[in-house]
Structure formats: C-alpha cells, structure tokens
Design a protein around this motif. Sequence first.
Motif, PDB file in Angstrom:
ATOM      1  N   ILE A  76      34.201 101.393  53.220  1.00 16.02           N
ATOM      2  CA  ILE A  76      35.266 100.604  51.733  1.00 16.02           C
ATOM      3  C   ILE A  76      36.862 101.538  52.331  1.00 16.02           C
ATOM      4  N   GLU A  98      38.230  98.986  53.744  1.00 13.73           N
ATOM      5  CA  GLU A  98      38.829  97.742  52.839  1.00 13.73           C
ATOM      6  C   GLU A  98      39.643  97.549  51.943  1.00 13.73           C
ATOM      7  N   LEU A  99      39.862  98.953  51.721  1.00 11.80           N
ATOM      8  CA  LEU A  99      40.469  99.403  50.456  1.00 11.80           C
ATOM      9  C   LEU A  99      41.975  99.187  51.103  1.00 11.80           C
ATOM     10  N   GLN A 118      41.652  96.731  44.631  1.00  8.23           N
ATOM     11  CA  GLN A 118      40.653  96.056  44.001  1.00  8.23           C
ATOM     12  C   GLN A 118      39.753  96.875  43.379  1.00  8.23           C
ATOM     13  N   ILE A 122      34.088  94.419  46.680  1.00 11.54           N
ATOM     14  CA  ILE A 122      34.057  95.111  48.007  1.00 11.54           C
ATOM     15  C   ILE A 122      32.318  95.490  49.052  1.00 11.54           C
TER      16      ILE A 122
END
Lengths: 94, 94
Positions: free
Chosen positions: A24, A27-28, A34, A39
């Motif tokens: 996570i 990905e952020l 987002q 995700i």
Amino acid sequence: MPAADELELVTVMQALSDPVRLTIVRELHAGGEQACGIIPLDVSASTRSHHLKILREAGVTVTRVVGKQRLVQLRRAELEQRFPGLLDAVLRSA
Amino acid sequence: MPAADELELVTVMQALSDPVRLTIVRELHAGGEQACGIIPLDVSASTRSHHLKILREAGVTVTRVVGKQRLVQLRRAELEQRFPGLLDAVLRSA
DNA sequence: CGTTTATTTCGATAATGGTCGAAATGAGTT
DNA sequence: AACTCATTTCGACCATTATCGAAATAAACG
C-alpha cells in the motif's frame, strides 16, 4: 489520526512491518493520492480496510472522503519531520 | 544468519518493531559490541534470548562466542548496503 | 425512495508473537 | 569430575493480529 508530534516510532514501524501494508505504501508513493479500492491487493475488502486503518492510526496515511470514495495519501511531511529519512529508506528498499 | 544480500525488508522491519528489540539496537549502537546479558532489559533471560534471536535471524545483529559469553553486534555495513539510511533513521528517531 | 457502489464494522477463526520458568547446553573454574 | 555462569531451548500460556464473510453505513444515481 495522531498529530505530527504524537507519532510513535514503534507504532509506525509496526505499521510498516507487513507485506500488504508495504505494498500500500509503495503504491501510494508511486501513484500519489488515490482511492482505497484501486490499490491492487490480494486480500478481501475487509482486510484491505483493516490494513488501511492500521496505517491511518499509526499516522502513516491520511484519508479524506470525496463522494462515494475515500482518498488515501501518505503523510510525507509529518513523517519526515518526526522520523527523518525513515520513509525514504523504506521506500528505497521496498 | 542470512547473508548481506538475503536480508528481507519485511523481516528487518518486523525485527525493529518491538520496544525491547529497539532498546537492544539502541544499546548496541551506543555501546558497540557487548555481551547479551549486560544490556539492561526488564525481561527474563529467556525472553531476552528470544529477542536476540529475532534480531540475529533478521540479519540485524551478529553474535560470536567468546569464552562463557556471547558478544552481540549490529551488522551496520550489511544493513547500510542493503537498506541505505534505514538503521540510521531508526536510531535517530529512537 | 430503492439501488448500486465504496468502504467500514462486527464476529469469528486461525496464526503469530511475547512472556515466563524449568531444563539443557557449553565453556570456564576449582 | 563437579560446579558455576551465560545463554539457549522447550513447553506452555495469553495477547495480539491477519483474515474472511456478512451486515452496516453512506453517498450517488436512477
């Protein structure tokens, strides 16, 4: 959500010590703010929500509500202020 | 003990996510190599040994036997090579 | 207003993890 | 060889945590 100066190292480290949560965070980092749901994670919606809660309560992320969805974001500045270099080191190694 | 290039971020993060183990790491940072037993900790000998094992198996520390005692040390160079800035960030914040 | 969509909460379950005391190991000492 | 000292291993126990499915919430949309 804890204030910037209330972030605890142990709590933040625990939050960053799980493969799903590291995904996570990565990905952020890559995609900026987002929606929770987009995700890519191999877990159920409730497990996803659980991990996002851990990150939020540790102070790693912030969530804001926008219409039907909640946008999640890293608390880069606060983390950098409280634990200089930590997030960068984790992201660099992840 | 894992080789330098076999260190896993999640494993190292997990190892550094416990108050007792953070104390050990801080103490090793401040005092350099030292015997397991002299690190001041409010836990039993077996719990102490358990935490040292977690750190060792994560690759955070190395232990060598000298006479009756075992000297523990941080694996600074290997950690720095594999996860640049991570240990420093943790120590700075601890 | 009922429906869909996005996410959380609840309750249960299974796995992991921290803790201890007692016993085992293993090197030095007498 | 018996004994001590430093540490580990074992077995048990309790607390925490990751996981899920089902139900709840809450906003948008028809």
